[in-house]
Design a protein around this motif. Structure first.
Motif, PDB file in Angstrom:
ATOM      1  N   ASN A 167       3.342   9.046   7.334  1.00  0.00           N
ATOM      2  CA  ASN A 167       3.538   7.773   6.614  1.00  0.00           C
ATOM      3  C   ASN A 167       3.764   7.939   5.110  1.00  0.00           C
ATOM      4  O   ASN A 167       4.683   7.362   4.553  1.00  0.00           O
ATOM      5  N   PRO A 168       2.905   8.712   4.434  1.00  0.00           N
ATOM      6  CA  PRO A 168       3.026   8.775   2.973  1.00  0.00           C
ATOM      7  C   PRO A 168       4.364   9.296   2.478  1.00  0.00           C
ATOM      8  O   PRO A 168       4.794   8.935   1.388  1.00  0.00           O
ATOM      9  N   ARG A 193       7.210   0.787  14.353  1.00  0.00           N
ATOM     10  CA  ARG A 193       8.122   0.338  13.303  1.00  0.00           C
ATOM     11  C   ARG A 193       8.713   1.577  12.616  1.00  0.00           C
ATOM     12  O   ARG A 193       8.006   2.488  12.234  1.00  0.00           O
ATOM     13  N   ASN A 249      12.157   2.160   4.757  1.00  0.00           N
ATOM     14  CA  ASN A 249      12.322   2.015   3.310  1.00  0.00           C
ATOM     15  C   ASN A 249      13.419   2.930   2.793  1.00  0.00           C
ATOM     16  O   ASN A 249      14.195   2.560   1.920  1.00  0.00           O
ATOM     17  N   SER A 264       6.732   6.394   2.016  1.00  0.00           N
ATOM     18  CA  SER A 264       6.133   5.206   1.413  1.00  0.00           C
ATOM     19  C   SER A 264       7.064   4.652   0.340  1.00  0.00           C
ATOM     20  O   SER A 264       7.953   5.356  -0.142  1.00  0.00           O
ATOM     21  N   PRO A 265       6.841   3.402  -0.067  1.00  0.00           N
ATOM     22  CA  PRO A 265       7.682   2.794  -1.100  1.00  0.00           C
ATOM     23  C   PRO A 265       7.800   3.653  -2.364  1.00  0.00           C
ATOM     24  O   PRO A 265       8.908   3.841  -2.864  1.00  0.00           O
ATOM     25  N   SER A 266       6.710   4.199  -2.862  1.00  0.00           N
ATOM     26  CA  SER A 266       6.841   4.934  -4.133  1.00  0.00           C
ATOM     27  C   SER A 266       7.531   6.283  -3.966  1.00  0.00           C
ATOM     28  O   SER A 266       8.265   6.726  -4.837  1.00  0.00           O
ATOM     29  N   ASN A 313       0.848  -1.184   0.000  1.00  0.00           N
ATOM     30  CA  ASN A 313       0.000   0.000   0.000  1.00  0.00           C
ATOM     31  C   ASN A 313       0.883   1.232   0.000  1.00  0.00           C
ATOM     32  O   ASN A 313       1.829   1.328   0.780  1.00  0.00           O
ATOM     33  N   ASP A 314       0.582   2.171  -0.892  1.00  0.00           N
ATOM     34  CA  ASP A 314       1.485   3.306  -0.988  1.00  0.00           C
ATOM     35  C   ASP A 314       1.355   4.302   0.155  1.00  0.00           C
ATOM     36  O   ASP A 314       2.253   5.088   0.399  1.00  0.00           O
ATOM     37  N   ALA A 315       0.234   4.293   0.852  1.00  0.00           N
ATOM     38  CA  ALA A 315       0.062   5.272   1.934  1.00  0.00           C
ATOM     39  C   ALA A 315       0.908   4.921   3.151  1.00  0.00           C
ATOM     40  O   ALA A 315       1.419   5.793   3.832  1.00  0.00           O
ATOM     41  N   ASN A 316       1.049   3.614   3.430  1.00  0.00           N
ATOM     42  CA  ASN A 316       1.760   3.260   4.660  1.00  0.00           C
ATOM     43  C   ASN A 316       2.685   2.063   4.512  1.00  0.00           C
ATOM     44  O   ASN A 316       3.211   1.575   5.500  1.00  0.00           O
ATOM     45  N   GLY A 317       2.880   1.590   3.285  1.00  0.00           N
ATOM     46  CA  GLY A 317       3.803   0.474   3.080  1.00  0.00           C
ATOM     47  C   GLY A 317       3.270  -0.859   3.562  1.00  0.00           C
ATOM     48  O   GLY A 317       3.995  -1.848   3.577  1.00  0.00           O
TER      49      GLY A 317
END
Lengths: 65, 403
Positions: B101-102, B349, B354, B105-107, A27-31
């Motif tokens: 969080n955002p 966490r 990331n 994020s991964p992206s 999920n991009d919002a919180n991984g």
């Protein structure tokens, strides 16, 4: 083998996606992670087992049936 | 009522203090002993605190916020300096955490990869043909710091200021002198003024699409903007959280790889193994030992702790628990099922996990490509710092110069 990620327990470590990117999407919002399917293709079984063993939260639930 | 010293069973009191710089050379042996002989241990220094060192106990303490509150993760932090979200429990924790969080994020992190790679290459360019470098000031410090400044939208020319401030705030020593404490108070004031000025400037010119801009527009619990006080505290946390931690892993990583040339060769021969190697460097090199505050009576290793007791989780000890990791003190770049706790577990966490992974992966790729035979200079000993975030102050490397 069936797989699912418990969304209440997952904390977004992304260890699953590192082990089995074809089986988990983040999920991009919180991984946080979600399994891409509930029935695991044979060729991904080992990677999914590795992912479950590497999750620090033990959020990945596997069931052999 | 926290446990008083006179009520601590004598056999639980140990002569081991995580703030003591002198333990740095033998910390892993000492922690192995602790885990074996006193898995629940008490240190009478600094007002007295408990330590857990088994994987299972560390895991429980770090995650179970019903009993172990995050209101005091840093022993040396005075209660008035609670930094959101790390020093908060649910539900406030979640309200703050959701807002940031955002950004990690991964992206979002994927988007800064090229910039990290370009910066890594630029840093290596400066020393590759010299055949030597001081790895901290020339690589391990600037890379995460500059990455962080860009992500936040803070001016890159502020790098020296941030460096000086984080040194003062993070690098605790056992010699907690009046001078060091006074210096820390001055630093906190300077940091506050810096952020106040930044907020003023940003409110006058809003609209930037970076972390700072988004936080100014954010709504706590969907209801209200963050106060200036909250913003300053969050900025402070983001500032200290991602710098010495990543730098420490990078530095220890270089030390471990130069001590294990066969493992290193596997990565040179097959760079696709680098992400797995990063997990192993995280497992062995982690320097953080977050604390928790007991809020309900709870039994650990047969002894009951009381509300008010402070417990330090020795993450690096948990990561070398032989009950979980085979050959725990051996670097194995292809280690499987590596469920290390270097990014903690549970709701706290590490937000930057990331970003840390990408920085480490790219750094290793560039360093192994350009200076693959690096080794620690035997004539210039490394210097380390301890406290709740253990790390490296100075590390001299030698290698075959690039032609």
């Amino acid at each position: 083998m069936r797989v699912r990620v418990d969304p209440e327990i997952c904390q977004g470590h992304t260890a699953c996606a590192l082990n089995a990117p074809d089986a988990f999407e983040l999920n991009d919002a919180n991984g946080h992670s979600k399994a891409r399917f509930s029935e695991v293709p044979k060729d991904l079984e080992q990677a999914v087992r590795d992912a479950a063993a590497t999750c620090p939260e033990r959020a990945i639930i596997l069931s052999d049936d | 009522m926290p446990t008083l010293l006179e009520d601590v069973p004598k056999h639980l009191i140990v002569d081991f203090d995580i703030f003591d710089d002198s333990i740095v050379e033998t910390v892993h042996e000492r922690q192995d002993e602790l885990r074996k002989n006193t898995p629940l241990a008490y240190c009478p220094e600094r007002g007295g605190y408990w330590m857990v060192s088994t994987y299972d106990d560390v895991y429980e303490v770090i995650r179970n916020d019903d009993i172990f509150s995050a209101a005091e993760t840093a022993l040396m932090v005075d209660g008035t300096l609670r930094l959101p979200p790390v020093h908060f429990d649910a539900p406030e924790h979640g309200h703050y955490r959701t807002l940031i969080n955002p950004f990690f994020s991964p992206s979002r992190i994927m988007a800064v990869q090229e910039a990290i790679r370009a910066k890594s290459a630029e840093l290596v360019d400066k020393f590759a043909s010299r055949g030597s470098c001081e790895f901290i000031s020339e690589f391990a410090h600037p890379l995460p710091t500059i990455t962080f400044l860009s992500l936040m939208g803070w001016p890159l020319e502020d790098l020296p200021k941030l460096t000086a401030w984080t040194e003062s705030l993070i690098v605790g020593t056992s010699r907690e002198t009046e001078e060091l404490m006074a210096n820390r108070v001055v630093t906190q004031k300077q940091v506050r003024v810096y952020f106040e000025k930044m907020l003023e400037e940003r409110r006058a010119n809003p609209g930037a699409d970076d972390v700072t801009g988004e936080l100014l527009r954010a709504k706590y619990a969907g209801e209200r903007p963050l106060t200036d006080d909250e913003l300053k505290r969050m900025f402070s946390l983001l500032m200290v959280a991602g710098l010495h931690t990543v730098r420490g892993i990078m530095a220890y990583g270089m030390i471990y790889l130069s001590q294990n040339p066969e493992e290193r060769q596997k990565l040179i021969d097959d760079p696709s193994l680098i992400p797995t190697a990063v997990e192993e460097l995280l497992r062995m090199g982690v320097g953080s030992s977050p604390a928790r505050l007991v809020t309900k009576p709870v039994k650990i290793q047969g002894f009951e702790l009381q509300p008010g007791d402070k417990v330090v989780t020795l993450i690096s000890a948990a990561n070398r628990d032989p009950a979980v990791f085979g050959d725990p003190n051996t670097l194995e770049v292809e280690r499987k099922h590596n469920r290390h706790l270097s990014f903690a577990a549970g709701r706290h966490r590490c937000l930057g996990s990331n970003l840390a992974r990408i920085e480490l992966k790219i750094a290793l790729e560039e360093l192994l490509r350009r200076i693959p035979d690096f080794h620690v200079d035997p004539d210039k000993p490394a210097r380390f710092h301890h406290s709740q975030v253990r790390g490296v102050l100075e590390l001299h490397l030698k290698f075959t110069p690039e032609p």
